[in-house]
Design a protein around this motif. Sequence first.
Motif, PDB file in Angstrom:
ATOM      1  N   ASP A 107      11.030 114.299  38.516  1.00 17.68           N
ATOM      2  CA  ASP A 107      12.292 115.047  38.585  1.00 17.68           C
ATOM      3  C   ASP A 107      13.424 114.181  38.019  1.00 17.68           C
ATOM      4  N   PHE A 108      14.255 114.809  37.206  1.00 15.39           N
ATOM      5  CA  PHE A 108      15.413 114.108  36.654  1.00 15.39           C
ATOM      6  C   PHE A 108      16.482 115.148  36.343  1.00 15.39           C
ATOM      7  N   SER A 109      17.687 114.661  36.077  1.00 18.07           N
ATOM      8  CA  SER A 109      18.801 115.568  35.812  1.00 18.07           C
ATOM      9  C   SER A 109      19.575 115.102  34.587  1.00 18.07           C
ATOM     10  N   ILE A 110      20.080 116.063  33.856  1.00 18.91           N
ATOM     11  CA  ILE A 110      20.954 115.805  32.699  1.00 18.91           C
ATOM     12  C   ILE A 110      22.242 116.573  32.951  1.00 18.91           C
ATOM     13  N   GLY A 111      23.281 115.821  33.261  1.00 20.49           N
ATOM     14  CA  GLY A 111      24.542 116.486  33.614  1.00 20.49           C
ATOM     15  C   GLY A 111      24.377 117.206  34.942  1.00 20.49           C
ATOM     16  N   GLU A 112      24.641 118.492  34.932  1.00 17.96           N
ATOM     17  CA  GLU A 112      24.519 119.283  36.147  1.00 17.96           C
ATOM     18  C   GLU A 112      23.185 120.016  36.234  1.00 17.96           C
ATOM     19  N   ARG A 113      22.338 119.834  35.232  1.00 12.48           N
ATOM     20  CA  ARG A 113      21.058 120.544  35.209  1.00 12.48           C
ATOM     21  C   ARG A 113      19.945 119.615  35.685  1.00 12.48           C
ATOM     22  N   ASN A 114      19.066 120.167  36.506  1.00 13.22           N
ATOM     23  CA  ASN A 114      17.925 119.431  37.032  1.00 13.22           C
ATOM     24  C   ASN A 114      16.643 119.874  36.317  1.00 13.22           C
ATOM     25  N   PHE A 115      15.802 118.911  36.003  1.00 12.95           N
ATOM     26  CA  PHE A 115      14.559 119.192  35.306  1.00 12.95           C
ATOM     27  C   PHE A 115      13.404 118.545  36.057  1.00 12.95           C
ATOM     28  N   SER A 116      12.239 119.160  35.894  1.00 12.22           N
ATOM     29  CA  SER A 116      11.029 118.647  36.530  1.00 12.22           C
ATOM     30  C   SER A 116       9.870 118.775  35.542  1.00 12.22           C
ATOM     31  N   ILE A 117       9.206 117.640  35.258  1.00 10.95           N
ATOM     32  CA  ILE A 117       8.078 117.632  34.326  1.00 10.95           C
ATOM     33  C   ILE A 117       6.848 117.155  35.074  1.00 10.95           C
ATOM     34  N   SER A 118       5.830 117.993  35.119  1.00 17.68           N
ATOM     35  CA  SER A 118       4.584 117.647  35.804  1.00 17.68           C
ATOM     36  C   SER A 118       3.592 117.066  34.799  1.00 17.68           C
ATOM     37  N   LEU A 119       2.517 116.507  35.358  1.00 18.89           N
ATOM     38  CA  LEU A 119       1.472 115.961  34.498  1.00 18.89           C
ATOM     39  C   LEU A 119       0.827 117.063  33.662  1.00 18.89           C
ATOM     40  N   LEU A 120       0.764 118.251  34.222  1.00 22.58           N
ATOM     41  CA  LEU A 120       0.226 119.385  33.479  1.00 22.58           C
ATOM     42  C   LEU A 120       1.107 119.703  32.263  1.00 22.58           C
ATOM     43  N   ASP A 121       2.433 119.597  32.480  1.00 17.89           N
ATOM     44  CA  ASP A 121       3.350 119.821  31.359  1.00 17.89           C
ATOM     45  C   ASP A 121       3.125 118.793  30.245  1.00 17.89           C
ATOM     46  N   VAL A 122       2.917 117.550  30.639  1.00 15.10           N
ATOM     47  CA  VAL A 122       2.670 116.491  29.650  1.00 15.10           C
ATOM     48  C   VAL A 122       1.398 116.784  28.860  1.00 15.10           C
ATOM     49  N   LEU A 123       0.344 117.214  29.596  1.00 14.29           N
ATOM     50  CA  LEU A 123      -0.913 117.543  28.927  1.00 14.29           C
ATOM     51  C   LEU A 123      -0.743 118.717  27.969  1.00 14.29           C
ATOM     52  N   MET A 124       0.034 119.713  28.373  1.00 13.56           N
ATOM     53  CA  MET A 124       0.266 120.874  27.514  1.00 13.56           C
ATOM     54  C   MET A 124       1.048 120.472  26.259  1.00 13.56           C
TER      55      MET A 124
END
Length: 307
Positions: free
Chosen positions: A24-41
């Motif tokens: 989980d990380f944020s850029i400005g006021e937006r929060n993002f979440s990248i899972s291992l599945l996302d990395v594989l995709m």
Amino acid sequence: MEEEVNNKSDWTSSISDILGWSLDFSIGERNFSISLLDVLMILVIIILTRIIIWSIKKALNTRVTHNKLDKGKAYAIKQIVTYLFWTISIVYMLDYVGVKITALLVGSTALFVGLGLGLQDTFKDFVAGFVILMERTVTVGDIVEVDGVIGRVLEVGLRTTFVQTRDDIYLIIPNQRLTNQQVINWSQSKRVTRFSVSVGVAYGSDTKKVKELLLEAVKEHTMVAKNPDPIVHFRDFGNSSLDFMVHFYSSNLFRIETVKSDIRFTIDQKFRENGITIPFPQRDLWIRNWQEAGRDEAPKSTKETDE
């Protein structure tokens, strides 16, 4: 049996937990979440993109090998396909991880305005690169002349074009110069090009013999085209010589200066063997009333000596 099912269920659950692990990380006021599945995709998308581009390039190369497609046109198609598929892949990957391109563009309007002002020349080069690739005014292998410099095009990129000069110097030319300035493309006609060599002979020379020797010197060179035939022009009665120019055609556009040099060597040899003289520059000096001028200057010189 029940134990085996439970083990399989535990193994599946473990894999799901691993793939579900996220950053989980944020850029400005937006929060993002990248899972291992996302990395594989993302890796799968990158691999698929590379495979698709490789397949298209291989198909184009095959058509070029069988003379079903022009080499320059194939290069332009490969470049456009590469840029297009990578752009689509990057946009899809960003969208997959939750980065909305529309929102990103809207939120970064001020940033893009600043970049547009600071990098307007770079953007012009990008646009010019697409124009060159689409219209194919300049493509790989072409012999071009830009600002008096002649060279062979090695690569047409999206922003710059790499050119190798006759002195084996490599130039990086911004693409907008190839679209906004006058560029001579020696290869565009796909035919032989006419070149010429000039020479002067002494007054009194047999002009018909000179013409014959010039044609022989040109026709003996292997890089001179047989068709059209070379021709000789008696250009002028010069101050010190009778001026001739022999015109010939050749497809060796890049090393044409070497061809011209060889022809000049042959011309010099044939002229020597046949008694044709290439004269030095001559100038006649006329002095009017030199005796009177000498008498006038003598007293002056004596007077200066006495003083």
